[in-house]
Every structure is written in structure tokens, then in C-alpha cells.
Write an enzyme that holds these catalytic residues in place. Structure first.
Site, PDB file in Angstrom:
ATOM      1  N   GLY A 224      21.728  -1.297  59.460  1.00 13.02           N
ATOM      2  CA  GLY A 224      20.582  -2.169  59.647  1.00 13.02           C
ATOM      3  C   GLY A 224      20.483  -3.260  58.605  1.00 13.02           C
ATOM      4  O   GLY A 224      21.117  -3.203  57.555  1.00 13.02           O
TER       5      GLY A 224
ATOM      6  N   ASP B 185      24.495   5.698  53.730  1.00 15.38           N
ATOM      7  CA  ASP B 185      23.504   4.628  53.655  1.00 15.38           C
ATOM      8  C   ASP B 185      24.264   3.304  53.696  1.00 15.38           C
ATOM      9  O   ASP B 185      24.655   2.777  52.669  1.00 15.38           O
ATOM     10  CB  ASP B 185      22.713   4.800  52.350  1.00 15.38           C
ATOM     11  CG  ASP B 185      21.802   3.624  52.050  1.00 15.38           C
ATOM     12  OD1 ASP B 185      21.458   2.887  52.986  1.00 15.38           O
ATOM     13  OD2 ASP B 185      21.438   3.450  50.875  1.00 15.38           O
TER      14      ASP B 185
ATOM     15  N   GLU C 176      16.157 -10.027  44.351  1.00 16.15           N
ATOM     16  CA  GLU C 176      16.093 -10.222  45.802  1.00 16.15           C
ATOM     17  C   GLU C 176      14.944 -11.129  46.217  1.00 16.15           C
ATOM     18  O   GLU C 176      14.816 -11.470  47.392  1.00 16.15           O
ATOM     19  CB  GLU C 176      15.920  -8.882  46.513  1.00 16.15           C
ATOM     20  CG  GLU C 176      17.129  -7.981  46.466  1.00 16.15           C
ATOM     21  CD  GLU C 176      16.925  -6.695  47.246  1.00 16.15           C
ATOM     22  OE1 GLU C 176      17.930  -6.085  47.658  1.00 16.15           O
ATOM     23  OE2 GLU C 176      15.764  -6.303  47.444  1.00 16.15           O
TER      24      GLU C 176
END
Length: 212
Positions: free
Chosen positions: A7, A83, A154
Site C-alpha cells: 500500500g 511490511d 516526511e
């Protein structure tokens, strides 16, 4: 059973992996972010610094190396959760190539290395994961969740267009290009396995056919 959690950045892969690990008693190989020396440089460097130091290419090689090591261990164990995995790595490389962050020559080198690593996996007794749990969601959700996890490198308005560029083609790419295993799709705008036991129960039920 080997499960890949896939994702877009920020949609909850780590949380999903942790929950499934606890419920299914499977070890988790988490995406290597903490301690990655290149990642903060990739996000914070100016375009000129990126071009001079080749941070995008170095970052992809760093992730590719880590993801190969993780999936190799997972497949040898025959029971694990990943992950993110090596399969989605090429999406990030190709999108950065589209942006001009990775050169044609670098992309050629990357593709050749990826092909060799994927071929090496085929020599293992277990050659691929059993299933991918793919997290999808709106772009607003992506931004909210990135902000909520408070990784300073980020954050920043200048990164919003980059995140959108990654997000806008992610669903199509996974559905068209990912061939390693079946896919279970979780729409995180509608499903919350952390807060809603019924949602978690439905996911566990969907995973049941892949358990040994």
C-alpha cells in the site's frame, strides 16, 4: 503462510502487520526506515543536491537490498509477515524515473539487479508469498496519516505533489503488475481493523484459505 502487506506510504502497513502478527502468531519483517541514512536526505535535499549525490538511486538500492533480505528470510521460514516487499519496490523506482530523479542508466542497472534477485527467489523451496493484503485509501487519508506519524523528514508542503504522484497510479499498478500472489484489498476509508473487531474478523476470515 507468508503475507505481504502492501500500500501507499502512510496507509497503515506497519499497524496492520503488527495486528496480524499478534492474531496469527507470525513473525514480522518491518520495512527498514529507522536508521536508513539515505531516506531523510532524499526527502530534505534540494533537486540540485539530489542530482549531484544521486539520492533517489541510492535510496532505491538501499530499500531493494533490505527487501530482498527480508523476503528471502520470510520464504525460508515459510511463515511470516512482510511490511512491504520487494515486489512493490519497482513501483517507487519507476515513478522516480518518470520524475527524472533516476536516470535511464540507473533504471537499467536497477531493473537488471531486481531481475536477478527475483530469479534467486525462484530457487527457494517456497518461491512467493501466499497472499498480499493491499491497503488502499483516499489521498486525504494518506496526507492525514503521514502527518500523524510525525516523521519530520516526511512533512512539508513541497512533498505533497510527490505523494500525490505516487498515490494516483498505485492502485492500478498493483492490480495490473503484481502477480506474485492473490490480493485481499482493504479500503482504509471504510475498514478499520484496529478499532473495529468485526472488520478484523472479516480480514482473518479472508486469510483463512491461505493458512496451512
Amino acid at each position: 503462510m507468508v503475507i505481504v502487506i502492501g500500500g501507499m506510504i502512510g496507509l497503515g502497513k506497519t499497524t496492520t502487520a503488527k495486528i496480524l502478527s499478534e492474531r496469527l502468531s507470525l513473525p514480522v519483517y518491518y520495512e527498514s526506515v529507522e536508521g536508513n541514512k539515505v531516506l531523510p536526505l532524499f526527502y530534505k535535499a534540494s533537486r540540485e543536491e539530489k542530482e549531484r549525490n544521486r539520492y533517489p538511486f541510492l535510496l532505491q538500492l538501499s530499500f531493494l537490498s533490505n527487501r530482498y533480505g527480508s523476503i528471502r528470510k520470510a520464504l525460508l521460514e515459510d511463515n511470516a509477515i512482510l511490511d512491504r516487499s520487494i515486489y512493490e519496490d519497482s513501483y517507487f523506482a519507476s515513478r522516480n524515473h518518470d520524475l527524472g530523479n533516476i536516470s535511464d542508466l540507473e533504471m537499467e542497472i536497477y531493473d537488471n539487479l531486481l531481475d536477478q534477485l527475483l530469479s534467486a527467489l525462484k530457487s527457494l523451496p517456497k518461491k512467493a508469498p501466499d497472499v498480499m493484503v493491499y491497503l488502499k485509501g483516499s489521498f486525504d487519508t494518506v496526507l492525514k496519516r503521514i502527518a500523524a506519524r510525525v516523521r519530520s523528514f516526511e512533512l512539508g508542503e513541497e512533498l505533497v505533489s510527490y505523494y500525490h504522484f505516487l498515490w494516483e497510479d498505485y492502485d492500478r499498478w498493483v492490480m495490473d503488475a503484481y502477480k506474485a500472489s492473490p490480493i485481499i484489498v482493504l479500503d482504509v476509508d471504510k475498514v478499520d481493523i484496529q478499532e473495529n473487531p468485526k472488520d478484523l474478523a472479516l480480514l482473518l476470515e479472508a486469510l483463512q484459505p491461505y493458512r496451512k
